[in-house]
Design an enzyme around this catalytic site. Sequence first.
Site, short mmCIF file in Angstrom:
data_model
loop_
_atom_site.label_atom_id
_atom_site.label_comp_id
_atom_site.label_asym_id
_atom_site.label_seq_id
_atom_site.Cartn_x
_atom_site.Cartn_y
_atom_site.Cartn_z
N CYS A 2 1.30 -1.07 0.10
CA CYS A 2 -0.25 0.20 -0.15
C CYS A 2 1.10 1.60 0.36
O CYS A 2 2.51 1.44 0.23
CB CYS A 2 -0.69 0.01 1.00
N ARG A 27 5.10 -0.16 -6.16
CA ARG A 27 5.31 -0.90 -4.49
C ARG A 27 3.86 -1.92 -5.03
O ARG A 27 3.57 -2.67 -3.90
CB ARG A 27 4.60 0.11 -3.79
N TRP A 74 -2.72 -2.62 -1.39
CA TRP A 74 -2.80 -4.11 -1.79
C TRP A 74 -3.41 -4.90 -0.83
O TRP A 74 -3.35 -4.92 0.42
CB TRP A 74 -0.97 -4.29 -1.63
N ASN A 100 -1.46 1.86 5.95
CA ASN A 100 -0.61 0.60 5.62
C ASN A 100 -0.59 0.08 6.72
O ASN A 100 0.26 0.93 7.36
CB ASN A 100 0.70 1.34 4.96
N GLY A 101 -0.28 -1.01 6.33
CA GLY A 101 -0.15 -2.29 7.61
C GLY A 101 -1.46 -2.98 7.72
O GLY A 101 -2.07 -3.55 7.33
N GLU A 482 18.19 -17.57 -8.11
CA GLU A 482 17.22 -15.84 -8.00
C GLU A 482 16.68 -15.87 -9.74
O GLU A 482 16.13 -14.96 -10.18
CB GLU A 482 18.80 -15.09 -8.08
N LYS A 486 13.48 -14.84 -10.69
CA LYS A 486 12.76 -14.13 -11.34
C LYS A 486 12.16 -13.98 -12.67
O LYS A 486 11.06 -12.58 -13.11
CB LYS A 486 14.47 -13.35 -11.76
N GLU A 489 8.72 -14.46 -11.62
CA GLU A 489 7.90 -13.15 -11.18
C GLU A 489 7.17 -12.60 -12.14
O GLU A 489 6.56 -11.92 -11.77
CB GLU A 489 8.26 -12.83 -9.93
N HIS A 505 17.97 -37.24 -7.33
CA HIS A 505 17.13 -37.75 -6.14
C HIS A 505 15.53 -37.30 -6.34
O HIS A 505 15.55 -37.53 -4.95
CB HIS A 505 17.95 -36.81 -5.37
N LYS A 604 6.18 -4.33 -4.60
CA LYS A 604 7.63 -3.92 -3.90
C LYS A 604 8.33 -3.60 -3.11
O LYS A 604 8.91 -4.30 -2.20
CB LYS A 604 8.49 -2.61 -4.93
#
Length: 609
Positions: A2, A27, A74, A100-101, A482, A486, A489, A505, A604
Amino acid sequence: MCGIVGYIGKSNAVPVLIDGLKKLEYRGYDSAGVCIFDGCKLTVTKCKGRLSNLEDKIKDDPISGNLGIGHTRWATHGQPSDVNSHPHTNKDMTIGVVHNGIIENYLKIKEWLMSLGYEFETETDTEVVPHLIDYFYDGDLVQAVMKAVDKLEGSYALGIICKNEPDKIVAVRKDSPLIVGLGKGENFIASDIPAILSYTRDVYLLDNREIAILTKDDIKIITQEGLPVNKEIFHVTWDAQSAEKGGYEHFMIKEIHEQPKAIKDTMTSRIMADCDDIKLDNITLTKEQLKNIDKIYIVACGTAYHAGMVGKYVIEKLARIPVEVDIASEFRYRDPILNEKTLMIVVSQSGETADTLAALKQAKESGSRVIAITNVVGSSVAREADDVLYTWAGPEIAVASTKAYVTQLIAMYIIALYLARLNETITIEEYREIRDEMLTLPEKAQIVLNQKEELQKFAASNYMHKDIYYIGRGLDFAVALEGSLKLKEISYIHSDAYAAGELKHGSIALIEKGIPVIALATQSQVYDKMVSNIKEVVSRGAKVIGFAYEGNCEIEKTVNQTVYIPKTLDILAPVLLVIPLQLLAYYTAVEKGCDVDKPRNLAKSVTVE
Ligand code: M6R
């Protein structure tokens, strides 16, 4: 996650709020709204979807006023919808709130308020806040906010306006970032600097449990107990343009191209040619203190966690101290062994990731020392840690982290070398060899950036695949994780990374004819073993693109396509190797027509648990 913007001044608040919210789009959000005081009443306009929907709504039904708060949401509690969007108000629309939160005890408060006759319209945790302030309000907004936040558990950054006191915005934070911008005849609040950078470079970074009271000409900061706080102004040195696309199609590709400079900036004045000292102004750990440390935890999330994996390899190799790497959301609940003999290194681009911050606090409470690696000056992580090593990547806007990651790697090498020198586990000659090679990395990173064709070719012929796998051994495995993150996402292609020696395995069962496999083969110690692993997947039909050092033409015999990176020391290879993987993910997402900078469901800065 948010975003919050608030404005009080002489201008119309609406364009300032919309402009600020646009700067926070990176964000991640799913709905947006504003609450404006038009001179006689508060008006809320909000809706699900992109900011352009909100702009259309305001065009159809114009609003204006010199006081307002805006928000991009968000969703956490309650699905993305018009009604769940912020701002929220009390019943008679005299109090407007953006948040926010997460208010963790909202259900308890909600039930209590409902028993008093309060009615709720939304599924959000936030809606309790305007009602709670309403409950305590008796003509003094600041007092009502103080009483209300006293009842809240969880994390919050709140922007509050009141119809009966239209000369002010009240802002307060706990475990969720909030800044106050100082203007002339106007003042601002925001959850992040880019939102207000076109208007001011002077800000106050609010600390936990501080309340800011803004009028158009004044800003007062007090504690939640009402005591005055004397705050230093933080002057932002980077300009608004660094948070613009600068001619690139997306922030992500711009940020990928900024990596040579980011690597150089992060090394500058810390490691220098012809100088045998590592200069770390913000790290005060002494040789005596280090002697007492028997274990290091590196704790982080997502990409920063992957940088931590590289950190483990290099710190153990160079400084010979045992290192454990932990995902922050797991670490905090697994009863880790923390004491004054433990050193924690937290890694966070934003410096605001809730789980990372919680792990940091846990370590400090147990008497452990904490070093933070972060990209944001004055962020919560930077303020809470004992020592800070800033990465100088500049603002990273794209949700997918790129330049922050490579600078986190550089920070890890610097810390590893620093500890190794203190611990006397490397000779001066070994130090010089690594230092000199590190100083060549910006130039070599530029060479990697200049060779995009093979990656564009791969993206064009593989973007339609449902699964793509990454394999590697040692440091190549850490980079594979990584690269895979990438790709998934931003392109939404299912992807996993495997330690190549572990394939047989279990995971090799997934390999079938035509499946793309990205094989990383830079680590000389395990190179032959890696070639055998590549052969194992090739013989089961995989189409392999191999990544190796220039000059290693041998690999071409085993794989379908090869990408070369300049030769470097094996321990430094991750810095160069990750760049083609970032490009590969980027071009694949572009081929698929994905929203590269703002991938679905992602934020973000993850400021909630
Ligand atoms: O700001 P942080 O570095 O603490 O963020 C951690 C992760 O949320 C972040 O790296 C995330 O995984 C990125 N989207 C990766 O590209």
